[in-house]
Design an enzyme around this catalytic site. Structure first.
Site, PDB file in Angstrom:
ATOM      1  N   TYR A 152       0.817  -1.210   0.000  1.00 25.07           N
ATOM      2  CA  TYR A 152       0.000   0.000   0.000  1.00 25.07           C
ATOM      3  C   TYR A 152       0.850   1.260   0.000  1.00 25.07           C
ATOM      4  O   TYR A 152       0.329   2.351  -0.182  1.00 25.07           O
ATOM      5  CB  TYR A 152      -0.909   0.034   1.236  1.00 25.07           C
ATOM      6  CG  TYR A 152      -1.972  -1.029   1.247  1.00 25.07           C
ATOM      7  CD1 TYR A 152      -1.631  -2.371   1.323  1.00 25.07           C
ATOM      8  CD2 TYR A 152      -3.310  -0.694   1.184  1.00 25.07           C
ATOM      9  CE1 TYR A 152      -2.595  -3.348   1.339  1.00 25.07           C
ATOM     10  CE2 TYR A 152      -4.289  -1.676   1.209  1.00 25.07           C
ATOM     11  CZ  TYR A 152      -3.918  -3.004   1.285  1.00 25.07           C
ATOM     12  OH  TYR A 152      -4.884  -3.972   1.310  1.00 25.07           O
ATOM     13  N   LYS A 198       5.369 -14.390   4.141  1.00 31.02           N
ATOM     14  CA  LYS A 198       5.559 -15.342   3.049  1.00 31.02           C
ATOM     15  C   LYS A 198       7.020 -15.238   2.613  1.00 31.02           C
ATOM     16  O   LYS A 198       7.338 -14.959   1.443  1.00 31.02           O
ATOM     17  CB  LYS A 198       4.585 -15.005   1.902  1.00 31.02           C
ATOM     18  CG  LYS A 198       4.537 -16.043   0.793  1.00 31.02           C
ATOM     19  CD  LYS A 198       3.750 -17.292   1.136  1.00 31.02           C
ATOM     20  CE  LYS A 198       3.781 -18.267  -0.014  1.00 31.02           C
ATOM     21  NZ  LYS A 198       2.993 -19.487   0.211  1.00 31.02           N
ATOM     22  N   ASP A 231      -0.611 -18.153   3.613  1.00 33.93           N
ATOM     23  CA  ASP A 231      -1.674 -19.000   3.055  1.00 33.93           C
ATOM     24  C   ASP A 231      -2.135 -20.037   4.075  1.00 33.93           C
ATOM     25  O   ASP A 231      -3.336 -20.244   4.266  1.00 33.93           O
ATOM     26  CB  ASP A 231      -1.241 -19.660   1.741  1.00 33.93           C
ATOM     27  CG  ASP A 231       0.185 -20.191   1.769  1.00 33.93           C
ATOM     28  OD1 ASP A 231       0.899 -19.951   2.765  1.00 33.93           O
ATOM     29  OD2 ASP A 231       0.583 -20.866   0.808  1.00 33.93           O
ATOM     30  N   ASP A 255      -4.738  -7.037   6.047  1.00 30.85           N
ATOM     31  CA  ASP A 255      -6.041  -6.612   5.534  1.00 30.85           C
ATOM     32  C   ASP A 255      -6.902  -7.842   5.241  1.00 30.85           C
ATOM     33  O   ASP A 255      -8.061  -7.942   5.665  1.00 30.85           O
ATOM     34  CB  ASP A 255      -5.811  -5.788   4.258  1.00 30.85           C
ATOM     35  CG  ASP A 255      -7.060  -5.077   3.786  1.00 30.85           C
ATOM     36  OD1 ASP A 255      -8.089  -5.152   4.477  1.00 30.85           O
ATOM     37  OD2 ASP A 255      -7.003  -4.447   2.711  1.00 30.85           O
ATOM     38  N   ASP A 259     -10.226  -9.630   7.508  1.00 36.82           N
ATOM     39  CA  ASP A 259     -11.585  -9.835   7.002  1.00 36.82           C
ATOM     40  C   ASP A 259     -12.027 -11.282   7.167  1.00 36.82           C
ATOM     41  O   ASP A 259     -13.200 -11.550   7.425  1.00 36.82           O
ATOM     42  CB  ASP A 259     -11.694  -9.391   5.534  1.00 36.82           C
ATOM     43  CG  ASP A 259     -11.954  -7.892   5.432  1.00 36.82           C
ATOM     44  OD1 ASP A 259     -11.579  -7.171   6.374  1.00 36.82           O
ATOM     45  OD2 ASP A 259     -12.529  -7.438   4.429  1.00 36.82           O
TER      46      ASP A 259
END
Ligand code: NAI
Ligand code: MG
Length: 383
Positions: A152, A198, A231, A255, A259
């Protein structure tokens, strides 16, 4: 600490849920001073400024800000920037903190409830019995997301055929967010912090984040520091949320994981979050401006009310914060619910039910649900 808050409804249902949340704050903390301010897409359309100077000044000067939601157009709109992104950047709100607790909603079976966990563990919510129609889930975790860099913060470019996004990770920002996560874990009596990354495919950027976070972990020997690839963390979070305590991760991963986690907390209508910086803090519901239901008076105000409880903790007003959470829990155990939770009540009716519960709580002797683990006590005490 004195108590001036800045309230920014923003766009859409922000105008419905923030007044309801502010009314709750004024009920439990009548001495709080509230400065109303505007911002968002409608403000930009009217004034050419999504975050007017006055709003920024009030948010900077207030002890904390309660923010609703803003709309963002899907197409790039020259000159427009999201007011919440501007606030996060300008006030350097580097940490996004989302607590997710399995809230018991009367008559609603949680997606993760399997009958093996009948209590909410350390939650201040009421324990629920067999046959009550209330099923609690064991989720009780906090996601700490780096809010300023990653995908971002690096910028994008495109020649129309090839588009590139830069993913910037710095040791300074990684150390700062890890420090906040471990400090918070220590203060709240949490036992484990999971560093999510990751680094297997992003050895430079996530390798740096991982290394910086584990370096911070060495100062917290009493807290277990472990790691998970994003993941597999996502899969675990969906299926076994109780296997997490505190998660610290980079911007985009945070983010997405936040959610996913929201599902276990009863959905968007019940999900609060905090944006924390050294000198300012902004509390908001996780949801957006919900244009599909805006103006109909049916938005669920509880996410904003729970964001208000986090704000009270931030102000050091833990007793009032607990009172608000108790009132939310008691309301959820009853029949008054907005349509997103399967009910037919309006925003106003839920607000009235909360107000009724607040009056009942202050009339009765205080409840014993003072579990400090669930408060955001001293979350930012050093900030
Ligand atoms: P959204 O969160 O606004 O809505 C998603 C769905 O959840 C909709 O069906 C909505 O009706 C429902 N919903 C959301 N909050 C609810 C509540 N309190 N009570 C009952 N139902 C609720 O997300 P969406 O539709 O993706 O975005 C709408 C606008 O909000 C967009 O312009 C987006 O950019 C903006 N947005 C702003 C955010 C912020 O200000 N922090 C965060 C997310 C989206
Ligand atoms: Mg999001």
């Amino acid at each position: 600490m004195n108590g001036t808050i800045c309230a920014i409804p923003g766009d859409g249902i922000g105008h419905e849920v923030i007044p309801a949340a502010v009314a709750v704050l004024q009920h439990v903390a009548p001495d709080l001073r509230v400065e109303w301010a505007e911002g968002g897409y409608e403000t930009w359309r009217r004034t050419g400024d999504a975050l007017p100077e006055r709003t920024l000044r009030l948010a900077r000067e207030a002890d904390a800000t309660l923010f609703g939601a803003v709309s963002s157009p899907l197409q790039p709109t020259p000159g427009y920037q999201s007011a919440i992104l501007l606030l996060r950047r300008t006030l350097d709100l580097y940490a996004c903190v989302r607590p997710v607790r399995g809230l018991a909603v009367s008559g609603q079976r949680s997606a993760v409830s399997n009958g093996q966990h009948d209590t909410v563990g350390h939650s201040p919510l009421p324990r629920t019995g067999e046959g009550s129609g209330v099923r609690a889930v064991p989720t009780d975790l906090i996601i700490v997301r780096e809010n300023t860099e990653g995908l971002y913060g690096g910028g994008e470019e495109s020649d129309g055929e090839r588009a590139v996004a830069r993913r910037v990770i710095t040791r300074a920002a990684s150390t700062r967010i890890a420090r906040l996560a471990f400090d918070m874990a220590r203060r709240l009596g949490r036992r484990r912090v999971t560093i999510v990354h990751k680094a297997t495919v992003l050895p430079q950027t996530d390798g740096l984040f991982r290394e910086a976070a584990f370096a911070v972990a060495r100062d917290y020997p009493e807290i277990v520091a472990d790691e998970a690839l994003v993941d597999s963390a996502a899969m675990r979070l969906a299926g076994r949320p109780e296997s997490f305590d505190v998660i610290v991760t980079t911007n985009l991963f945070g983010d997405i994981l936040s959610d996913i986690a929201v599902i276990h907390g009863g959905g968007l209508g019940l999900a609060p979050s905090a944006n924390i910086g050294e000198a300012a803090a902004v509390f908001e519901p996780v949801h957006g401006s919900a244009p599909d239901i805006a103006g109909r008076g049916v938005a669920n105000p509880l996410a904003s009310i729970l964001a208000g409880a986090m704000l009270l903790d931030h102000l050091g007003r833990h007793a009032e914060a607990i009172t608000v959470r108790d009132a939310v829990a008691a309301t959820l155990a009853g029949p008054v619910r907005t349509p997103d939770l399967g009910g037919a009540a309006t925003t106003k009716e839920v607000a009235e039910a909360i107000s009724y519960q607040l009056s009942a709580i202050s009339f009765c002797s205080p409840t014993d649900s003072t579990d400090k683990k669930q408060t955001f006590q001293e979350l930012t005490a050093d900030s």
